[in-house]
Write an enzyme that holds these catalytic residues in place. Structure first.
Site, PDB file in Angstrom:
ATOM      1  CE  LYS B 135      -3.877   1.850   2.714  1.00 43.12           C
ATOM      2  NZ  LYS B 135      -4.772   1.551   3.858  1.00 43.12           N
ATOM      3  CG  LEU B 184      -4.294   6.814   4.339  1.00 38.90           C
ATOM      4  CD1 LEU B 184      -3.462   6.053   5.360  1.00 38.90           C
ATOM      5  CD2 LEU B 184      -4.218   6.110   3.004  1.00 38.90           C
ATOM      6  CB  SER B 210      -7.739   3.512   3.018  1.00 42.15           C
ATOM      7  OG  SER B 210      -6.998   2.795   3.973  1.00 42.15           O
ATOM      8  CB  ILE B 231      -7.597   3.291  10.944  1.00 42.59           C
ATOM      9  CG1 ILE B 231      -6.140   3.761  10.868  1.00 42.59           C
ATOM     10  CG2 ILE B 231      -8.352   4.055  12.027  1.00 42.59           C
ATOM     11  CD1 ILE B 231      -5.962   5.236  10.577  1.00 42.59           C
ATOM     12  CB  ALA B 232     -12.073   2.171  11.186  1.00 43.72           C
ATOM     13  N   GLY B 233     -11.183  -0.688   9.164  1.00 40.83           N
ATOM     14  CA  GLY B 233     -11.767  -1.560   8.139  1.00 40.83           C
ATOM     15  C   GLY B 233     -10.992  -1.562   6.830  1.00 40.83           C
ATOM     16  CB  SER B 234      -8.237   0.584   5.652  1.00 45.56           C
ATOM     17  OG  SER B 234      -8.916   1.817   5.711  1.00 45.56           O
TER      18      SER B 234
END
Lengths: 564, 564
Positions: B135, B184, B210, B231-234
């Protein structure tokens, strides 16, 4: 709420609590007054006549032996609890170290433990029958936790902190709670409810803080094992100032859930619990026992990591019996240690070299910057202090100096406070991470200099730049704060006491800062009579087992060096 | 700096970078244009004629087999790298998934690896010869990392992120970098330099974000293994939307040090790296390989915890081959999942029951509150976005909808921002900790309902309330964010695709919120042709090994259930 009602409110709350505390002391445990001029009170328990010969024997016994005698029913939990309780109450009368006193409840618990062992033939757990003292932030169901705030008088707990649940499951007996400074953010112990805790070896000196009640209680042998907390030195400072052993574990090793604290919600500088004890073995017993209960299933912030016996066997440090390489941090570049501390470092170096280990110098890196970052983080906590104290109008102490007056009521509101923006705090936290990264790289890089093929095994450093100092003069916690910021498990151990003949100050005319000069000028052997000097051994994050094993080894080297 | 020069600045920077990227594609790897009307482009690599039969075979091979053939020199690293590079460039031409392209450098590295194996007879490491995509926030020495910010064009790296150092040591070959959304903080992938990444199964759908570049690249089989961040689903969202496997590990398992990121210094909601792959085995290989390098000696935030084979053998979950109990979270109480997601959950339940496991319902607890807390934490990051974009005057995207115009230059400055006070943020973080504690207690409490004598072994839940949705409509990340906030390792796995015949929406007239209604109205099978549906399996903090083993088991159960 008017300021008048606030004012009367906190005074009334504090007076009420103190009155109830005094009433909780059994009348027959009152000892004859000890004159204020008697500075060293460590012999009072033996001389005051309250404790029987057997009670003195029990309270002078180490945890390993206590547990063996308790589990074999050679000594009952009732007699062990009673012995320590009496001695704790003696301590209270000479050094003012306790907060919660609950004799009947502790004895009832001891009777239950004895009954369990008698009827089942089995101990309740690894700490069966052991009285354990707890700093006054650890919540015990049914008791109050004031944590040094008059505002919190009457705050009764509806449940236990997780560590207390675990102590009960292990068969321990939490039997007293110990004094703390108001706000917890001091390296000394004084508040507006219970007053000041004194150092048993010399009552004109501080017992340290914030776990100063634990330090003083244990120095009086009023408890076999205590639990303190440490954000930036609060376990290690009272350990060092009272001639004790105490470890600040890494974040997430010992459950903190359900305790009262400060800096709540600051995910970057939390408090950790750890043991304060009379020897390294007790620390090991405590850590092993707590980890055996899988505390990560009770507190989501605890790391899923069992006691690692291979780590304790120093597998990653050349194996048991191998030659280690220690680095000594003689000076953190901020405050030069006093002569007794320097001598303690030299003794430790000589003891280790004599025992066949290598010793090199540790080069400090960005300690002053890290200390500034920590101070910026802690400054945010002032908002919380305002909120807590506002309910009773209690003033916030601005000094630990006995000669400075207590500020007027609720003085903190007079100071205009500029809230720290979260984004500014994040920049500090980012810098903190960067320093952690650099420090790790530097540690790894020492492999070139150790001669063991490994990086340095541990760092040995002062706990404070002085031995236990006079009340009001513990002004620098940079030596302990640094390892907290790096999250290095750090074990304080006793080394020596101030010796006026040996510890002579060399004049200096250059100083690192105003504080360095002030601390230089503080030194005068006559002010430090009998003062304990402790050092700390710091290892890598989550390496508690190896840190315990290495402290054992340093302690043994020092003992055999002193006996030479 | 005037706004005019700012304006021209970001456009020039973006155009320059895009131009250089296009120039990095070898001319002979240009394929004939694929018409925009062709939505499913997954067959393009096989049909475009650029790849040889052997290159197609290589790129269709799983990581386990690839590593076996590479380490035995059956296939050279050069031919494997070349095959994947060509396919990645094909992918780039149809779904726009790449950022950094450096063919010669990757081939040179491959030649070195081949040479090493040839001369020493030994592999460099556990990932010898394997191309790995990264990434565009993972820093590789000598390359630029723009992370979707035009402002960061020209930001060349003077060193590697720790994870890249580790990849090199393991013998892997980082060979392309992949697209991300500006800031992001989106579950889709679009920015002002590289533009939008499309979903290979249906280019009218988002590839997620992201780590959307990784998702699209792997769905084209342009990489055998990718590294995303979450961070929360990326990681999980692009995995689910592209029919892939991807794990969000616990904090501190995979080293993040040295990477660019956002929310820098927020110690409470950091990003974590994790693998995105074609099967569970690849994820296991990656995790084992990285942990074998003792990453805690490179990154102070990594937990000292080796790969735990006993945990992988499900020792704490009744042992391998035992009956497990899974809890299904059908709905998080915030947004009701679309019919295909509901069907995926039902399929998984039926597959597990058929395989002999138990399945119970998971009762969500305070998900909406936790989501609000996270949003409050993330809001602080807006300050950082302003600082970054201010250097070039780049506007900050306010939508991922292709029909919405890009905002005027540097629009974020128009909005008056109220900085969040750190003390207010701490209150949120404290509430977050409280929810974590309650969630843990609830998980433990399920032991009464599982029939296994243990609490629930894992929770299975939607990754998103929909299958891969049309561009601009991925508006809810609450299903993945919750497990991040709880720090539960969560493994996304593919289950099915939208089937218009089976996935029929039942009318509703009550909605949980405006967003729930909006998302209900979004569903129309004709918009979701060929869209992948993934679910996630979540375990306890730091239980990556067991989560991998349980996902293996669920995946096998689903495969045999589908084959019935």
């Amino acid at each position: 709420m008017s300021s008048v009602s606030q004012s009367s409110n906190w005074r009334a709350l504090a007076a009420d609590k103190k009155h109830r505390q005094e009433a909780a002391i059994p009348k027959e445990w009152r000892i004859p007054p000890v004159p204020d001029t008697q500075l060293d009170v460590t012999s009072v328990p033996e001389k005051c006549g309250l404790l029987t010969e057997k009670e003195l024997e029990i309270t002078n016994t180490d945890v390993t032996t206590l547990l063996a005698r308790l589990s074999s029913a050679q000594w009952s939990s009732v007699e062990v609890t009673l012995a320590f309780y009496k001695r704790a109450i003696v301590a209270q009368q000479v050094v003012n170290c306790l907060t919660e006193i609950f004799v009947e409840r502790a004895l009832a618990r001891a009777r239950e433990l004895d009954e369990h062992l008698k009827t089942t033939g089995r101990v309740v757990g690894l700490l069966h029958g052991l009285p354990v003292s707890c700093k006054d932030m650890i919540r015990i169901k049914g008791l109050e936790t004031t944590m040094g705030y008059a505002s919190w008088v009457g705050k009764y707990n509806e449940d236990n902190s997780v560590i207390v649940d675990i102590l009960y499951e292990l068969g321990a007996n939490p039997f007293v709670q110990t004094n703390v400074p108001q706000t917890l953010m001091w390296g000394e112990t004084n508040n507006l409810i219970f007053g000041r805790t004194l150092n048993p070896h010399n009552r004109s000196l501080t017992s340290g803080g914030s776990s100063g009640g634990e330090g003083a209680l244990l120095a009086m042998r009023g408890s076999p094992l205590g639990i303190g907390s440490d954000i930036a030195g609060s376990i290690r400072i009272p350990s060092a100032f009272n001639g004790l052993y105490g470890v600040r574990p890494s974040y997430g090793r010992i459950p903190f859930s359900g305790a009262l604290s400060i800096l709540e919600g600051s995910d970057t500088s939390p408090a950790v619990f750890g043991p304060i004890a009379h020897d390294v073995a007790s620390v090991k017993i405590f850590m092993q026992a707590v980890l055996s209960t899988k505390p990560w299933l009770r507190d989501p912030l605890v790391v899923k990591k069992e006691w690692d016996e291979r780590a304790y066997k120093l597998e990653e440090h050349g194996g048991n019996g191998g030659k280690l390489c220690f680095a000594i941090c003689w000076d953190n570049g901020m405050v030069v240690p006093h002569p007794p501390v320097r001598r303690a470092l030299e003794m430790t170096r000589d003891a280790l070299v004599t025992a066949g280990h290598r010793v090199i110098d540790w080069v400090p890196h960005r300690h002053a910057e890290m200390y500034e970052i920590l101070n910026a983080i802690w400054a945010v906590g002032a908002e919380e202090q305002k909120i807590v104290t506002s309910t009773s109008g209690e003033p916030i102490l601005t000094s630990m100096d006995p000669n400075e007056p207590v500020p007027e009521d609720f003085n903190v509101h007079k100071a205009a406070t500029t809230p720290t923006p979260a984004s500014a705090l994040w920049q500090k936290q980012k810098a903190k991470r960067d320093i952690r990264e650099e420090y790790l790289a530097r540690w790894e890089n020492t492999a070139k200099a150790t001669g063991t093929g490994r990086p340095v095994d541990a760092i040995i450093s002062p706990v404070a730049p002085y031995a236990a100092p006079p009340h009001g003069s513990n002004r620098d916690i940079s030596y302990t704060a640094m390892w907290s910021a790096l999250d290095y498990p750090s074990f304080a151990f006793p080394v020596t006491r101030v010796d006026p003949a040996l510890d002579v100050q060399t004049p200096r005319d250059k100083f690192l800062s105003a504080l360095d000069e002030e601390i230089f000028n503080l030194y005068d052997p006559s002010k430090f009579v009998n003062a304990s000097v402790g050092l700390q051994l710091s290892g890598r994050t989550l390496e508690e087992e190896a840190v315990i094993a290495m402290t054992e080894l340093v302690d043994a080297a020092l003992k055999s060096f002193r006996d030479q």
